[in-house]
Design an enzyme around this catalytic site. Sequence first.
Site, PDB file in Angstrom:
ATOM      1  N   GLY A   1      -6.815  -3.445  -2.062  1.00 57.17           N
ATOM      2  CA  GLY A   1      -7.780  -3.506  -0.967  1.00 57.17           C
ATOM      3  C   GLY A   1      -7.287  -2.939   0.349  1.00 57.17           C
TER       4      GLY A   1
ATOM      5  N   SER B   1       1.788   3.784  -1.365  1.00 57.28           N
ATOM      6  CA  SER B   1       2.656   4.841  -1.886  1.00 57.28           C
ATOM      7  C   SER B   1       3.251   5.751  -0.824  1.00 57.28           C
ATOM      8  CB  SER B   1       1.884   5.682  -2.909  1.00 57.28           C
ATOM      9  OG  SER B   1       1.734   4.957  -4.115  1.00 57.28           O
TER      10      SER B   1
ATOM     11  N   GLY C   1      -1.639   6.118   0.340  1.00 62.12           N
ATOM     12  CA  GLY C   1      -1.181   4.902  -0.315  1.00 62.12           C
ATOM     13  C   GLY C   1      -2.326   3.930  -0.527  1.00 62.12           C
TER      14      GLY C   1
ATOM     15  N   HIS D   1       0.858  12.229   2.499  1.00 65.11           N
ATOM     16  CA  HIS D   1       0.912  11.230   1.430  1.00 65.11           C
ATOM     17  C   HIS D   1      -0.149  10.179   1.731  1.00 65.11           C
ATOM     18  CE1 HIS D   1       2.528   9.275  -2.076  1.00 65.11           C
ATOM     19  NE2 HIS D   1       3.549  10.121  -2.112  1.00 65.11           N
TER      20      HIS D   1
END
Length: 441
Positions: free
Chosen positions: A294, A60, A290, A288
């Site tokens: 995995g 992300s 993400g 941020h």
Amino acid sequence: MKADKEHWASRLAALAAECEVPGASLAFWSGGDLYACATGVLNTATGAAVRTDSLFQIGSITKVWTATQLMLLVEQRRLTLDTTVAEVLPGFRVGDRQATETITLRHLLTHTSGIDGDLFVDTGRGDDCLERYVTACAALEQTFPVGGSHSYCNSGFVIAGRVVEQVTGQVWDQALREQICAPLGLAHTWTLPEDVLRFSSAMGHGDDGGLAPTWGLPRSIGPAGLICASATDVVTFSRAHLTPGALLAEPAVMREPLVDLPNPHCGGRQWGIGWSLDEWGGHQVAAHTGDTVGQHAALWVLPELETVVAVLVNGGRSIEFQHRLISELLASLHQLTVPEPLAPPTEPVDVDTAAYTGVYERAGSRIQVSSHGGGLRLRTEPTGMLVGLAQPRTLDLTAVDATTFVGRSNGDATWDAVVFENRPGGPSYLHYSGRATPKTG
């Protein structure tokens, strides 16, 4: 002060071993210098070593790149943040007619659209995959009225990527290369597996240390989380956000706080355009994270200290690892103390929990909250497309105050924060993992 690269290579390796991380790549820019080091393996089955130019899935963090693409178009006056999505995408629909007509680009980029947004539908590998994804959004309901709260929304960023396609006339992947990668010289940033496989690249690993069941997410999720990059490329991209004119004329606009988060204990207290925002020791932090299958990535930008840090891993106790690493690094570079995650209070807090029990549900997740041992137990179950990708979790919750609780899974070193919200005359919400989940039963 100058950093000691050998020291940080050693600490990276030690922390990775302690947190059972198969492989990790660290890059940071501070004091005008760029540092990079790596440790471990890309794939436990092959034993291929992680290199500083290895590509990991940054998940992300991709959203910051997509937000930057739209802001470039805003600066070119081809859009405004208050342009409605329907104005750019005439075929755009969600389940609520009023929402369809009023959702703007600003709502998408600040996660305030209210769209129930964890739709992980595979619409194929063709160049029309985002167009087909947006069509599939027609069935998505609202978790709250447009602009009524904040809830992390993957679907909103896929829609934003489709807006980029519509305005530029290019598929999102190509627009990304022309708008960002080429101007910054990012040779180790790609989106499609056939490109990633030309490089040294990581494979994800599960909680048991084995290989993840699949390499990555479908192409249709691209603008929300499909970039693969080296840690140094992530840092180079983020440095451009500290230099007016490197990409954007005014990149600081993206770091202006626009939304106060209903759960301020999950990595940030506010949200800007694409960035999660916080303050550590009086210094702004734009960040941020993400997560893919995995693989886990984290990015921190401290504008006033002219410091950028990116760390990419492919398994293990990633949250603990990343927190310990950034805490040590910023203490060494700037004598800055990183706040500890919220934890149970030293003295028990007496809370009437009866109003919080029940079922909370949104796209991709069903959450059962029940009474347990005088407190609460939270059980998450992935639903729909997330079955097989996400794992069920059970947390025994401890009250911090009347509406805030913390819990953690067995073996975890860090606590997850859960905030309950009862709206007078309206629905109740559970704020967890960045999402607002309405009570349904």
